[in-house]
Write a protein that holds these residues in place. Sequence first.
Motif, PDB file in Angstrom:
ATOM      1  N   ARG A 117       0.852  -1.178   0.000  1.00 27.79           N
ATOM      2  CA  ARG A 117       0.000   0.000   0.000  1.00 27.79           C
ATOM      3  C   ARG A 117       0.889   1.229   0.000  1.00 27.79           C
ATOM      4  NH1 ARG A 117      -2.451   3.813   3.326  1.00 27.79           N
ATOM      5  NH2 ARG A 117      -1.339   3.227   5.196  1.00 27.79           N
ATOM      6  N   LEU A 118       0.569   2.198  -0.875  1.00 31.84           N
ATOM      7  CA  LEU A 118       1.339   3.445  -0.884  1.00 31.84           C
ATOM      8  C   LEU A 118       1.092   4.178   0.419  1.00 31.84           C
ATOM      9  CD1 LEU A 118       3.160   5.435  -2.446  1.00 31.84           C
ATOM     10  CD2 LEU A 118       1.056   6.510  -3.263  1.00 31.84           C
ATOM     11  N   HIS A 119       2.153   4.470   1.121  1.00 35.96           N
ATOM     12  CA  HIS A 119       2.059   5.170   2.405  1.00 35.96           C
ATOM     13  C   HIS A 119       2.295   6.666   2.216  1.00 35.96           C
ATOM     14  CE1 HIS A 119       3.547   6.678   6.267  1.00 35.96           C
ATOM     15  NE2 HIS A 119       2.797   5.748   6.820  1.00 35.96           N
ATOM     16  N   SER A 120       3.363   7.031   1.506  1.00 36.31           N
ATOM     17  CA  SER A 120       3.739   8.443   1.365  1.00 36.31           C
ATOM     18  C   SER A 120       4.542   8.661   0.091  1.00 36.31           C
ATOM     19  CB  SER A 120       4.618   8.904   2.531  1.00 36.31           C
ATOM     20  OG  SER A 120       4.022   8.668   3.765  1.00 36.31           O
ATOM     21  N   ILE A 121       4.483   9.890  -0.400  1.00 35.08           N
ATOM     22  CA  ILE A 121       5.384  10.347  -1.448  1.00 35.08           C
ATOM     23  C   ILE A 121       6.055  11.598  -0.913  1.00 35.08           C
ATOM     24  CG2 ILE A 121       5.627  11.256  -3.783  1.00 35.08           C
ATOM     25  CD1 ILE A 121       3.138   9.715  -4.556  1.00 35.08           C
ATOM     26  N   ILE A 122       7.384  11.582  -0.868  1.00 39.33           N
ATOM     27  CA  ILE A 122       8.138  12.703  -0.314  1.00 39.33           C
ATOM     28  C   ILE A 122       8.997  13.315  -1.416  1.00 39.33           C
ATOM     29  CG2 ILE A 122       9.859  13.416   1.394  1.00 39.33           C
ATOM     30  CD1 ILE A 122       9.007  10.902   3.009  1.00 39.33           C
ATOM     31  N   PRO A 123       8.783  14.602  -1.729  1.00 35.45           N
ATOM     32  CA  PRO A 123       9.692  15.253  -2.688  1.00 35.45           C
ATOM     33  C   PRO A 123      10.991  15.619  -1.979  1.00 35.45           C
ATOM     34  CG  PRO A 123       7.984  16.787  -1.983  1.00 35.45           C
ATOM     35  CD  PRO A 123       7.706  15.471  -1.310  1.00 35.45           C
ATOM     36  N   LEU A 124      12.103  15.243  -2.570  1.00 34.06           N
ATOM     37  CA  LEU A 124      13.410  15.587  -2.016  1.00 34.06           C
ATOM     38  C   LEU A 124      13.944  16.773  -2.803  1.00 34.06           C
ATOM     39  CD1 LEU A 124      14.795  11.967  -1.714  1.00 34.06           C
ATOM     40  CD2 LEU A 124      13.672  13.326   0.043  1.00 34.06           C
ATOM     41  N   SER A 125      14.425  17.778  -2.113  1.00 35.78           N
ATOM     42  CA  SER A 125      14.808  19.004  -2.806  1.00 35.78           C
ATOM     43  C   SER A 125      16.255  19.385  -2.527  1.00 35.78           C
ATOM     44  CB  SER A 125      13.892  20.146  -2.396  1.00 35.78           C
ATOM     45  OG  SER A 125      14.001  20.401  -1.024  1.00 35.78           O
ATOM     46  N   THR A 126      16.747  20.255  -3.391  1.00 39.41           N
ATOM     47  CA  THR A 126      18.084  20.807  -3.235  1.00 39.41           C
ATOM     48  C   THR A 126      17.997  22.060  -2.373  1.00 39.41           C
ATOM     49  OG1 THR A 126      17.869  22.227  -5.171  1.00 39.41           O
ATOM     50  CG2 THR A 126      18.692  20.003  -5.546  1.00 39.41           C
ATOM     51  N   THR A 127      19.123  22.648  -2.088  1.00 39.51           N
ATOM     52  CA  THR A 127      19.129  23.882  -1.300  1.00 39.51           C
ATOM     53  C   THR A 127      18.521  25.043  -2.061  1.00 39.51           C
ATOM     54  OG1 THR A 127      21.376  24.342  -2.047  1.00 39.51           O
ATOM     55  CG2 THR A 127      21.134  23.217   0.061  1.00 39.51           C
ATOM     56  N   THR A 128      18.402  24.911  -3.395  1.00 37.15           N
ATOM     57  CA  THR A 128      17.780  25.979  -4.191  1.00 37.15           C
ATOM     58  C   THR A 128      16.271  25.818  -4.282  1.00 37.15           C
ATOM     59  OG1 THR A 128      18.119  24.737  -6.231  1.00 37.15           O
ATOM     60  CG2 THR A 128      19.846  26.291  -5.598  1.00 37.15           C
ATOM     61  N   GLY A 129      15.741  24.728  -3.716  1.00 36.52           N
ATOM     62  CA  GLY A 129      14.298  24.533  -3.684  1.00 36.52           C
ATOM     63  C   GLY A 129      13.748  23.668  -4.791  1.00 36.52           C
ATOM     64  N   GLY A 130      14.578  23.267  -5.747  1.00 35.50           N
ATOM     65  CA  GLY A 130      14.106  22.397  -6.823  1.00 35.50           C
ATOM     66  C   GLY A 130      13.983  20.963  -6.354  1.00 35.50           C
ATOM     67  N   THR A 131      13.009  20.248  -6.894  1.00 32.21           N
ATOM     68  CA  THR A 131      12.834  18.844  -6.541  1.00 32.21           C
ATOM     69  C   THR A 131      13.786  17.998  -7.366  1.00 32.21           C
ATOM     70  OG1 THR A 131      10.505  19.214  -6.027  1.00 32.21           O
ATOM     71  CG2 THR A 131      11.171  16.954  -6.439  1.00 32.21           C
ATOM     72  N   THR A 132      14.595  17.211  -6.688  1.00 29.51           N
ATOM     73  CA  THR A 132      15.571  16.364  -7.372  1.00 29.51           C
ATOM     74  C   THR A 132      15.094  14.927  -7.510  1.00 29.51           C
ATOM     75  OG1 THR A 132      16.673  15.907  -5.280  1.00 29.51           O
ATOM     76  CG2 THR A 132      17.525  17.733  -6.585  1.00 29.51           C
ATOM     77  N   ASN A 133      14.381  14.428  -6.529  1.00 26.58           N
ATOM     78  CA  ASN A 133      13.903  13.048  -6.512  1.00 26.58           C
ATOM     79  C   ASN A 133      12.563  12.988  -5.797  1.00 26.58           C
ATOM     80  OD1 ASN A 133      16.400  12.255  -7.561  1.00 26.58           O
ATOM     81  ND2 ASN A 133      17.166  11.564  -5.585  1.00 26.58           N
ATOM     82  N   LEU A 134      11.867  11.883  -6.020  1.00 23.64           N
ATOM     83  CA  LEU A 134      10.682  11.562  -5.238  1.00 23.64           C
ATOM     84  C   LEU A 134      10.989  10.275  -4.488  1.00 23.64           C
ATOM     85  CD1 LEU A 134       7.843  12.040  -7.876  1.00 23.64           C
ATOM     86  CD2 LEU A 134       8.482  13.615  -6.040  1.00 23.64           C
ATOM     87  N   LYS A 135      10.598  10.224  -3.234  1.00 26.75           N
ATOM     88  CA  LYS A 135      10.730   8.982  -2.459  1.00 26.75           C
ATOM     89  C   LYS A 135       9.327   8.453  -2.221  1.00 26.75           C
ATOM     90  CE  LYS A 135      13.812   8.429   0.650  1.00 26.75           C
ATOM     91  NZ  LYS A 135      14.728   7.319   0.827  1.00 26.75           N
ATOM     92  N   LEU A 136       9.065   7.241  -2.710  1.00 23.41           N
ATOM     93  CA  LEU A 136       7.797   6.573  -2.492  1.00 23.41           C
ATOM     94  C   LEU A 136       7.981   5.587  -1.357  1.00 23.41           C
ATOM     95  CD1 LEU A 136       7.617   7.659  -5.430  1.00 23.41           C
ATOM     96  CD2 LEU A 136       6.235   5.672  -5.959  1.00 23.41           C
ATOM     97  N   ILE A 137       7.073   5.606  -0.406  1.00 27.65           N
ATOM     98  CA  ILE A 137       7.141   4.699   0.733  1.00 27.65           C
ATOM     99  C   ILE A 137       5.904   3.808   0.692  1.00 27.65           C
ATOM    100  CG2 ILE A 137       7.270   4.478   3.244  1.00 27.65           C
ATOM    101  CD1 ILE A 137       8.461   7.339   3.256  1.00 27.65           C
ATOM    102  N   PHE A 138       6.136   2.503   0.675  1.00 23.55           N
ATOM    103  CA  PHE A 138       5.067   1.524   0.657  1.00 23.55           C
ATOM    104  C   PHE A 138       5.079   0.757   1.969  1.00 23.55           C
ATOM    105  CE2 PHE A 138       6.267   2.223  -3.735  1.00 23.55           C
ATOM    106  CZ  PHE A 138       5.050   2.315  -4.382  1.00 23.55           C
TER     107      PHE A 138
END
Length: 60
Positions: free
Chosen positions: A34-55
């Motif tokens: 079951r999908l628990h969470s999606i977390i956007p990971l960002s750089t110090t400039t505020g741009g999203t670099t990756n998404l972390k999906l937690i199941f």
Amino acid sequence: MYEYEFVNIENDWHGKPKENEEDIIKTYAKDGWRLHSIIPLSTTTGGTTNLKLIFEKETH
């Protein structure tokens, strides 16, 4: 009790995911996750670099 699985999806230089997150979610759901969470990971400039999906899945 639950077990957890973590999936990182890298973004391209436009900020779009390199992989289709919906396909990943459907694949994990077929295996009982079951999908628990999606977390956007960002750089110090505020741009999203990756998404972390937690199941999560209940253990027996």
